[in-house]
Design an enzyme around this catalytic site. Structure first.
Site, short mmCIF file in Angstrom:
data_model
loop_
_atom_site.label_atom_id
_atom_site.label_comp_id
_atom_site.label_asym_id
_atom_site.label_seq_id
_atom_site.Cartn_x
_atom_site.Cartn_y
_atom_site.Cartn_z
N ASN A 33 0.82 -1.21 0.00
CA ASN A 33 0.00 0.00 0.00
C ASN A 33 0.86 1.26 0.00
O ASN A 33 0.33 2.38 -0.01
CB ASN A 33 -0.96 0.01 1.19
CG ASN A 33 -0.28 0.14 2.53
OD1 ASN A 33 0.95 0.04 2.63
ND2 ASN A 33 -1.06 0.34 3.57
N VAL A 58 -3.39 -4.73 2.78
CA VAL A 58 -3.79 -6.10 3.15
C VAL A 58 -4.72 -6.15 4.35
O VAL A 58 -5.26 -7.22 4.66
CB VAL A 58 -2.56 -7.00 3.40
CG1 VAL A 58 -1.72 -7.12 2.14
CG2 VAL A 58 -1.73 -6.51 4.58
N TYR A 146 3.97 -2.80 18.04
CA TYR A 146 4.71 -3.63 17.08
C TYR A 146 4.97 -5.02 17.65
O TYR A 146 4.73 -6.03 16.98
CB TYR A 146 6.04 -2.94 16.73
CG TYR A 146 6.85 -3.67 15.68
CD1 TYR A 146 6.39 -3.81 14.40
CD2 TYR A 146 8.10 -4.21 16.00
CE1 TYR A 146 7.14 -4.47 13.42
CE2 TYR A 146 8.86 -4.87 15.04
CZ TYR A 146 8.37 -4.99 13.76
OH TYR A 146 9.12 -5.65 12.80
N ARG A 187 16.10 3.27 12.76
CA ARG A 187 16.93 2.10 13.02
C ARG A 187 18.40 2.51 13.06
O ARG A 187 18.80 3.51 12.48
CB ARG A 187 16.66 1.01 11.99
CG ARG A 187 15.32 0.34 12.22
CD ARG A 187 15.00 -0.71 11.19
NE ARG A 187 14.49 -0.15 9.96
CZ ARG A 187 13.88 -0.85 9.01
NH1 ARG A 187 13.74 -2.15 9.16
NH2 ARG A 187 13.44 -0.27 7.93
#
Length: 328
Positions: A33, A58, A146, A187
């Protein structure tokens, strides 16, 4: 030629998986997406007859016409910047998205591999982390969106395996790096690389004694590929057991980039894991897999990739606009 659906295909790992299966001669259906993915990662594949792209979320009903042999579910925000900005969408893709894809796999009688994460171990009390460790996760912390999305993802996958006899695989992916990572996505490696290339000081959270284990993307993709074609249904750690403290790693980046930046310290985020190292005994035994790219070599290749980015890409920050997305 097998027909393979890869979700999150425009992301870091998803795009490398597309490349691998195309190279192996399979037909790839890519789905994303683009909430965190980037079409630049897969635009080189659009000219190929054996490649299709579906722009789709999804968490909504997923329909793919025709047969499917394999599904690899890699759709999910994976960086702290993303999942802290879109926490509900992160939970939805782990729950609703996984449910939709398991249902699709059942309908198509396809084998499905789920991308889980070392975050299911939380801030571990066992070191290194093996697959039989249940973890230490704060369900209501900001990071919990998460962590728990991935833990639920594993649970519903095993429920489909046990109740419906679905052919499933679960990859617990540890920190991975390499080309196509987004700069400044929260990250460690892209953050340090971006700061070094812009001439900024490197930011270390806490005292820098927390550890991570970094796996080069080519090794990670090989492990996932072998797991998909194995006969093993339970989770398997895929990562590099070479452990290093964040402070030592920052010093390595400064040495690699030839810069003279200083290291500055900021408070450690809530529930940030203090230790992270995979026990890969199961991957060695079942998949005959282990990492082959050492950190020095992998970091050189990653640095060359980031150096090749345009000045505009280096200077921009990750200020993605999620306001028009369905995040509720």
């Amino acid at each position: 030629m097998k027909r393979i659906l890869i979700t999150g295909a425009a992301g870091f790992l998803g795009s490398h998986l597309c490349d691998r299966f195309i190279e192996e001669g399979h037909q790839v259906i890519a789905m994303d997406n683009l909430i965190t993915g980037d079409l630049k990662n897969i635009e080189h594949l659009f000219q190929l007859e054996q490649f299709e792209f579906y722009h789709h979320d999804v968490t909504k009903f997923v329909h793919v016409p025709g047969p499917l042999d394999y599904i690899l579910h890699f759709a999910s925000p994976a960086s702290p910047i993303d999942y802290l900005k879109i926490p509900i969408q992160t939970l939805k893709v782990g729950a609703l998205g996984t449910h939709n894809l398991l249902g699709l796999a059942k309908e198509k009688q396809a084998r499905i591999l789920i991308a889980s994460t070392s975050e299911v171990y939380g801030d571990p009390l066992v070191h290194p982390q093996s697959e039989d460790y249940y973890g230490n996760v704060n369900t209501i912390s900001p990071r919990g969106v998460y962590d728990e999305a991935k833990r639920f993802q594993e649970s519903i996958t095993m429920a489909y395996h046990r109740f419906h006899g679905l052919d499933t695989r679960i990859a617990r992916i540890f920190n991975t790096y390499g080309p196509r990572m987004r700069l400044n996505d929260g990250r460690v490696i892209p953050a340090f690389m971006g700061q070094a290339l812009r001439g900024e000081n490197l930011t270390v959270f806490g005292d820098g004694k927390q550890t991570r284990s970094f796996c080069y993307v080519d090794d990670q993709i090989e492990g996932i590929y072998r797991l998909l074609f194995s006969d093993y249904n339970l989770p398997v750690n895929i990562g590099n057991p070479g452990e290093i403290s964040i402070l030592e790693f920052a010093e390595e980046v400064i040495k690699l980039t030839g810069t003279d930046q200083k290291i500055v310290f900021k408070p450690l985020p809530q529930d940030d894991p203090l230790q992270r190292r995979p026990d890969i005994s199961k991957a060695r035994e079942i998949l005959d897999w282990k990492p082959t790219v050492d950190r020095e070599e992998g970091m050189k290749m990653t640095y060359e990739y980031f150096k090749s980015l345009s000045r505009e890409e280096l200077e921009k920050r990750e200020h993605r606009d999620f306001s028009k997305r369905n995040t509720y």
